[in-house]
Write a protein that holds these residues in place. Structure first.
Motif, PDB file in Angstrom:
ATOM      1  N   ASN A 291      12.830  90.810  29.063  1.00 18.63           N
ATOM      2  CA  ASN A 291      12.801  89.620  28.214  1.00 18.63           C
ATOM      3  C   ASN A 291      11.421  89.355  27.639  1.00 18.63           C
ATOM      4  O   ASN A 291      11.235  88.397  26.909  1.00 18.63           O
ATOM      5  CB  ASN A 291      13.250  88.381  28.999  1.00 18.63           C
ATOM      6  CG  ASN A 291      14.728  88.435  29.289  1.00 18.63           C
ATOM      7  OD1 ASN A 291      15.483  88.931  28.481  1.00 18.63           O
ATOM      8  ND2 ASN A 291      15.120  87.953  30.452  1.00 18.63           N
ATOM      9  N   GLY A 292      10.448  90.185  27.970  1.00 19.15           N
ATOM     10  CA  GLY A 292       9.109  89.992  27.431  1.00 19.15           C
ATOM     11  C   GLY A 292       8.410  88.824  28.092  1.00 19.15           C
ATOM     12  O   GLY A 292       8.979  88.085  28.880  1.00 19.15           O
ATOM     13  N   SER A 293       7.152  88.645  27.757  1.00 19.52           N
ATOM     14  CA  SER A 293       6.405  87.524  28.316  1.00 19.52           C
ATOM     15  C   SER A 293       5.189  87.251  27.461  1.00 19.52           C
ATOM     16  O   SER A 293       4.674  88.130  26.791  1.00 19.52           O
ATOM     17  CB  SER A 293       5.970  87.838  29.752  1.00 19.52           C
ATOM     18  OG  SER A 293       5.110  88.959  29.760  1.00 19.52           O
ATOM     19  N   GLY A 294       4.748  86.049  27.479  1.00 18.22           N
ATOM     20  CA  GLY A 294       3.490  85.685  26.833  1.00 18.22           C
ATOM     21  C   GLY A 294       3.584  85.470  25.342  1.00 18.22           C
ATOM     22  O   GLY A 294       2.571  85.219  24.716  1.00 18.22           O
ATOM     23  N   GLY A 295       4.775  85.570  24.709  1.00 21.90           N
ATOM     24  CA  GLY A 295       4.886  85.422  23.270  1.00 21.90           C
ATOM     25  C   GLY A 295       5.224  84.004  22.855  1.00 21.90           C
ATOM     26  O   GLY A 295       5.299  83.094  23.679  1.00 21.90           O
ATOM     27  N   ASN A 421       5.274  91.655  22.296  1.00 16.95           N
ATOM     28  CA  ASN A 421       4.018  90.902  22.269  1.00 16.95           C
ATOM     29  C   ASN A 421       4.217  89.483  21.731  1.00 16.95           C
ATOM     30  O   ASN A 421       3.308  88.650  21.832  1.00 16.95           O
ATOM     31  CB  ASN A 421       2.991  91.623  21.398  1.00 16.95           C
ATOM     32  CG  ASN A 421       2.587  92.956  21.981  1.00 16.95           C
ATOM     33  OD1 ASN A 421       2.656  93.158  23.196  1.00 16.95           O
ATOM     34  ND2 ASN A 421       2.171  93.884  21.121  1.00 16.95           N
ATOM     35  N   TYR A 422       5.396  89.223  21.136  1.00 21.62           N
ATOM     36  CA  TYR A 422       5.643  87.916  20.524  1.00 21.62           C
ATOM     37  C   TYR A 422       6.803  87.168  21.159  1.00 21.62           C
ATOM     38  O   TYR A 422       6.963  85.970  20.941  1.00 21.62           O
ATOM     39  CB  TYR A 422       5.924  88.099  19.025  1.00 21.62           C
ATOM     40  CG  TYR A 422       4.758  88.672  18.272  1.00 21.62           C
ATOM     41  CD1 TYR A 422       3.796  87.846  17.701  1.00 21.62           C
ATOM     42  CD2 TYR A 422       4.595  90.054  18.162  1.00 21.62           C
ATOM     43  CE1 TYR A 422       2.708  88.370  17.021  1.00 21.62           C
ATOM     44  CE2 TYR A 422       3.514  90.590  17.485  1.00 21.62           C
ATOM     45  CZ  TYR A 422       2.572  89.748  16.916  1.00 21.62           C
ATOM     46  OH  TYR A 422       1.500  90.269  16.249  1.00 21.62           O
ATOM     47  N   LEU A 423       7.625  87.877  21.934  1.00 18.25           N
ATOM     48  CA  LEU A 423       8.778  87.226  22.558  1.00 18.25           C
ATOM     49  C   LEU A 423       8.374  86.530  23.841  1.00 18.25           C
ATOM     50  O   LEU A 423       7.430  86.934  24.523  1.00 18.25           O
ATOM     51  CB  LEU A 423       9.870  88.261  22.853  1.00 18.25           C
ATOM     52  CG  LEU A 423      10.584  88.823  21.623  1.00 18.25           C
ATOM     53  CD1 LEU A 423      11.399  90.044  22.006  1.00 18.25           C
ATOM     54  CD2 LEU A 423      11.472  87.749  20.997  1.00 18.25           C
TER      55      LEU A 423
END
Length: 424
Positions: A291-295, A421-423
């Motif tokens: 799920n990504g992180s930090g975006g 990088n954005y999600l």
């Protein structure tokens, strides 16, 4: 050697598929450039039309101002003439009264003269012979005769004076009446001119209102064309950015294929030398739930968090192994599932492509864009502003797709970047 050739062909096919996508975008770019050219011509025509309308309006305003000036002058003349007519009417009335008085005086004097003459002859009925016989001398006779003659001359002069006065007053009245009639005729002419000017002013006023309405409509049309042109320019920029990203991907894919081929060739050479030919293992694209992180972007497909193909290089297995660069992430989901805007922005592409199917590109400013492909339906249009989380499309399998999924990508200044990088 034969296996190497097959792998090389597969690599060429993969590279060709990338070129095919670029060709599709290039076609769209040509269409957009043609549309831009047509819109620029239309904008020039709109500007020329608007300029002509404004010149026409300026001319109408000048004519209207001139008519207003003429109308003011005519109204002033008419007002002065009405004053003169009033004075003439008063003069005519006074002269009429004077003439009437003179006629009465003349009649009265005439009656009195008749009475005096009658009285004289009735009371002094002497003949010239009687006057002569009763006179003491010739001189006395002449004096009496002269007296009678003077009386007669006086009466005649008085009558002549009254007749002359009556004629003068009558002529004066006729002159005044003539002047009054001439002034009345002039008044009628000026009144007709005033009515004509009033009618012309009304017509020009209508023409002015019509010109103003036409100008407003032309300005609205020009604004609409300008908006379309701006949107087309944004589309062209987005397509150029996409083409630049694809070109970068193509070069990366070529380099990856070249390196892979070198590695395979080296491996085959080693195997041949050792008489140990190994077969490549088949594998399928790995699914994950990253799920990504930090975006700062929202997850674009709320109904699914599965990933069928991640961003970056991936292997394509069909009896042999090769690799290609994937410029986004594929999220499998049920057909019709909601696709939402990952971030607020302006829709610069919302159309169909043979490769991307129904796809959308949203510009978020500063060169950052989010891309959504293969939708079954589009709920937004080009030029529309959307808010973060708005439903913009439905999951589908349009274009070059093997199943219902959302291809989600992120580009920065025309080059695709890692969406993780954005999600968030």
């Amino acid at each position: 050697m034969k296996r190497f050739s097959i792998k090389k062909v597969i690599s060429m096919i993969l590279i060709f598929s990338i070129f095919s996508t670029q060709s599709s975008f290039a076609t769209e770019l040509d269409d957009a450039m043609e549309q831009k050219e047509n819109l620029e011509k239309e904008l020039n025509n709109s500007e020329e039309k608007l300029e002509n309308l404004k010149e026409s309006e300026s001319q109408i305003n000048g004519e209207l101002e001139n008519l207003d000036t003429q109308l003011t002058e005519v109204s002033g003349k008419l007002e002065n003439l009405e004053g003169e007519l009033k004075l003439k009417q008063e003069d005519i009335q006074r002269t009429s009264d004077e003439l009437e008085y003179t006629k009465k005086q003349l009649k009265s004097e005439y009656e009195m003269m008749k009475k005096r003459i009658k009285f004289t002859y009735e009371n002094n009925s002497m003949s010239i012979l009687t006057v002569l016989l009763e006179s003491d001398s010739i001189a006395g006779f002449l004096n009496k005769i002269t007296y009678f003659l003077k009386i007669s001359d006086y009466e005649q002069r008085k009558m002549d004076e009254y007749n002359k006065l009556a004629n003068e007053v009558s002529q004066k009245k006729e002159k005044l009446q003539k002047e009054y009639d001439e002034a009345s005729a002039l008044k009628n002419e000026i009144t007709a001119r005033q009515e004509e000017l009033t009618s012309l002013v009304a017509e020009k006023q209508k023409a002015k209102e019509a010109a103003a309405e036409s100008i407003a409509k032309a300005e609205e049309e020009e604004s609409h064309v300008q908006e379309e042109l701006d949107a087309t320019n944004e589309t062209i920029t987005a397509i150029k950015q996409a083409l630049a990203a694809m070109e970068a991907e193509r070069k990366a894919a070529e380099e990856a294929a070249r390196q892979k081929a070198q590695e395979e060739a080296k491996k085959q050479a080693e195997n041949a030398a050792n008489n140990d030919v190994s077969n490549d293992n088949n594998s399928s694209p790995e699914e994950n739930t990253n799920n990504g992180s930090g975006g700062v972007f929202l997850w674009p497909c709320p109904s699914s968090t599965r990933i069928s193909s991640d961003y970056g290089y991936r292997e394509i297995i069909d009896g042999v192994t090769s690799s290609t660069s994937h410029n986004g992430i594929d999220i499998p989901a049920a057909a019709g599932s909601n696709i939402i805007a990952a971030e607020s922005g302006k829709v610069i592409i919302a159309r169909y492509s043979n490769t991307a199917g129904n796809w959308i590109t949203i510009s978020h400013g500063n060169g950052l864009c989010s891309v959504y492909m293969h939708a079954s339906k589009l709920y937004v249009s080009e030029g529309q502003n959307v808010n973060k989380g708005d439903v913009i499309a439905a999951v589908g399998t349009t274009g070059s797709s093997t199943g219902n999924h959302l291809h989600f990508g992120v580009s920065l200044n025309g080059a695709y970047v890692n969406p993780w990088n954005y999600l968030r």
